[in-house]
Design a protein around this motif. Structure first.
Motif, mmCIF file in Angstrom:
data_model
loop_
_atom_site.group_PDB
_atom_site.id
_atom_site.type_symbol
_atom_site.label_atom_id
_atom_site.label_comp_id
_atom_site.label_asym_id
_atom_site.label_seq_id
_atom_site.Cartn_x
_atom_site.Cartn_y
_atom_site.Cartn_z
ATOM 1 N N SER A 1 0.858 -1.183 0.000
ATOM 2 C CA SER A 1 0.000 0.000 0.000
ATOM 3 C C SER A 1 0.894 1.232 0.000
ATOM 4 O O SER A 1 1.534 1.545 1.001
ATOM 5 C CB SER A 1 -0.917 0.018 1.230
ATOM 6 N N HIS B 1 -10.972 3.246 -5.935
ATOM 7 C CA HIS B 1 -10.000 3.770 -4.978
ATOM 8 C C HIS B 1 -10.566 5.012 -4.283
ATOM 9 O O HIS B 1 -10.676 6.081 -4.891
ATOM 10 C CB HIS B 1 -8.696 4.122 -5.690
ATOM 11 N N SER C 1 0.322 4.375 0.280
ATOM 12 C CA SER C 1 -0.658 5.391 0.655
ATOM 13 C C SER C 1 -0.047 6.771 0.824
ATOM 14 O O SER C 1 -0.743 7.781 0.726
ATOM 15 C CB SER C 1 -1.362 4.981 1.951
ATOM 16 N N PRO D 1 -0.548 4.911 -6.952
ATOM 17 C CA PRO D 1 -0.907 6.221 -6.406
ATOM 18 C C PRO D 1 -0.582 7.426 -7.269
ATOM 19 O O PRO D 1 -1.233 8.465 -7.137
ATOM 20 C CB PRO D 1 -0.112 6.267 -5.088
ATOM 21 N N CYS E 1 -7.497 1.217 -0.501
ATOM 22 C CA CYS E 1 -6.914 2.276 0.336
ATOM 23 C C CYS E 1 -7.324 2.003 1.785
ATOM 24 O O CYS E 1 -8.379 2.469 2.247
ATOM 25 C CB CYS E 1 -7.394 3.652 -0.118
ATOM 26 N N ILE F 1 -9.682 7.672 -2.108
ATOM 27 C CA ILE F 1 -8.488 8.298 -1.529
ATOM 28 C C ILE F 1 -8.883 9.285 -0.425
ATOM 29 O O ILE F 1 -8.357 9.241 0.687
ATOM 30 C CB ILE F 1 -7.674 8.996 -2.630
#
Length: 399
Positions: A146, A339, A148, A179, A371, A341
């Motif tokens: 991930s 996704h 993130s 991302p 996410c 976010i």
């Protein structure tokens, strides 16, 4: 009479020329019929020949080549069509993905969970340890990542680059959300397309004993980004849309669903997977300093309209799209993004309609667990509902 004498056996013998000694043997004597049969048998696939006494005169290894006695046959690789060995997978994960990793393992008995010690030194740099590293030799290994935030990418890249070097049979990186996907264009000289940068980094994952690493990504933002990856990695692009379609079939008004796309980009990305639904396509037009969402084509009147896109950030476009659909007579409005976010807690903008109509909010807002930080934030909060990628990930690992 002379003629009679020449016709007698004695006369014939007298005319026979003298011999010059035994003829020399040829350098390569012609084999006897019996020996030829043995040679043909030894060249037959799997050919080990035996003499009449039953002793082995040649060894065969299934290659069709005659192997003389006393020489061990060569081990040949399995050809296509041979029965594949049972494939078990060791799944490592970053801490953010722990819950999703556990769900993946629960979906398939052939996937085993393995852990990594994620620590830091006093200066803040990662201090990482792969437990029982010697035990993963010769195994199929995967890592659930991930990215993130930039702060966690370096430590995960360190693991991603280390695992293939531990003499494993194969390596698969599962990165559900890519991302930097929205930074794929250069509009002015000096712009940096960070999507290309990250793709290049992932393209240099070391190869394992089985060859190039595999990379699994769900609903990458721009279709052309699949060409950013180099030849030393095998990207596999999956989609969360099948999860949405399964969920829509469970709705009481599944017969009344219309799909809406907030812009042409979303339509290009998803329309082929959703083409059996009626569709509405919206677009943004500039009026002065504002960008207004309008309906470009389609009719939402009386329908449960589901807005579909690959990701959401601030959510401004989705909210404007919801208002336009409600103003044009939609009975309900829901939304789906793969996704979620939601930087700066922008998910707080979305309200549930409480059955009062689309002008008051959304009936459903479906997201996946790509996410994990968002999943924790919106848990048990209407209108959000999480569709897990655990099943699709488990399936992708067995490709």
């Amino acid at each position: 009479m002379a003629t009679a004498a020449s016709a007698s056996p004695a006369g014939l013998a007298a005319k026979t020329p003298p011999t010059r000694g035994p003829l020399p043997s040829p350098a390569f004597p012609r084999p006897s019929p019996r020996a030829s049969a043995r040679l043909r048998a030894s060249l037959h696939l799997g050919g080990a020949t035996t003499t009449s006494s039953g002793s082995s005169s040649a060894a065969g290894n299934g290659s069709g080549l005659h192997v003389p006695p006393g020489i061990a046959p060569l081990a040949l690789p399995k050809m296509a069509g041979a029965v594949a060995a049972h494939k078990s997978i060791l799944l490592f994960y970053c801490e953010e993905m722990r819950e999703l990793a556990q769900q993946v393992v629960a979906r398939n008995d052939d996937i085993e969970l393995r852990s990594i010690s994620w620590r830091t030194f006093a200066d803040g740099f990662p201090n990482l340890f792969i437990s029982n590293a010697h035990s993963i030799r010769g195994r199929h290994v995967a890592f659930l990542a991930s990215f993130s935030s930039p702060s966690v990418i370096f430590e995960q890249l360190s693991i991603i680059y280390a695992l293939p070097k531990l003499f494993i049979s194969s390596f698969t990186l599962i990165l559900p959300f890519f991302p930097t996907g929205t930074s794929e264009r250069m509009e002015d000289e000096g712009d940096v397309a960070t999507a290309f940068t990250l793709a290049r980094i992932l393209s240099h994952i070391p190869i394992s004993r089985g060859g190039p690493s595999s990379l699994v990504i769900f609903d990458i933002h721009a279709l052309q980004e699949r060409f950013y990856f180099g030849d030393s990695v095998l990207p596999c692009f999956e989609s969360g849309i099948p999860l949405l379609k399964s969920r829509l079939q469970e709705l009481p008004d599944s017969h009344n669903i219309t799909i809406a796309f907030p812009d042409d980009g979303a339509w290009k990305r998803f329309y082929k997977q959703l083409q059996h639904f009626p569709m509405v396509v919206c677009n943004k037009v500039r009026e002065g300093e504002q960008r207004i969402v309008r309906i470009k084509e389609g009719d939402p009147r009386g329908r449960h309209v589901v807005i579909v896109d690959d990701l959401v950030q601030s959510g401004g476009t989705l909210i404007e799209c919801q208002k336009v659909l409600a103003a044009h007579g939609a009975a309900k409005v829901s939304a789906y993004v793969t996704h979620g976010i939601f930087p700066n807690n922008s998910w707080e903008k979305f309200e549930h309609d409480n059955g009062e109509g689309p002008e008051h909010g959304l009936s459903h807002f479906w997201i996946t667990d790509s996410c994990p930080l968002t999943v924790k934030a919106v848990k048990n909060r209407r209108p959000f509902e999480v569709l897990s990628l655990a099943g699709p990930i488990a399936s992708a690992l067995h490709v």
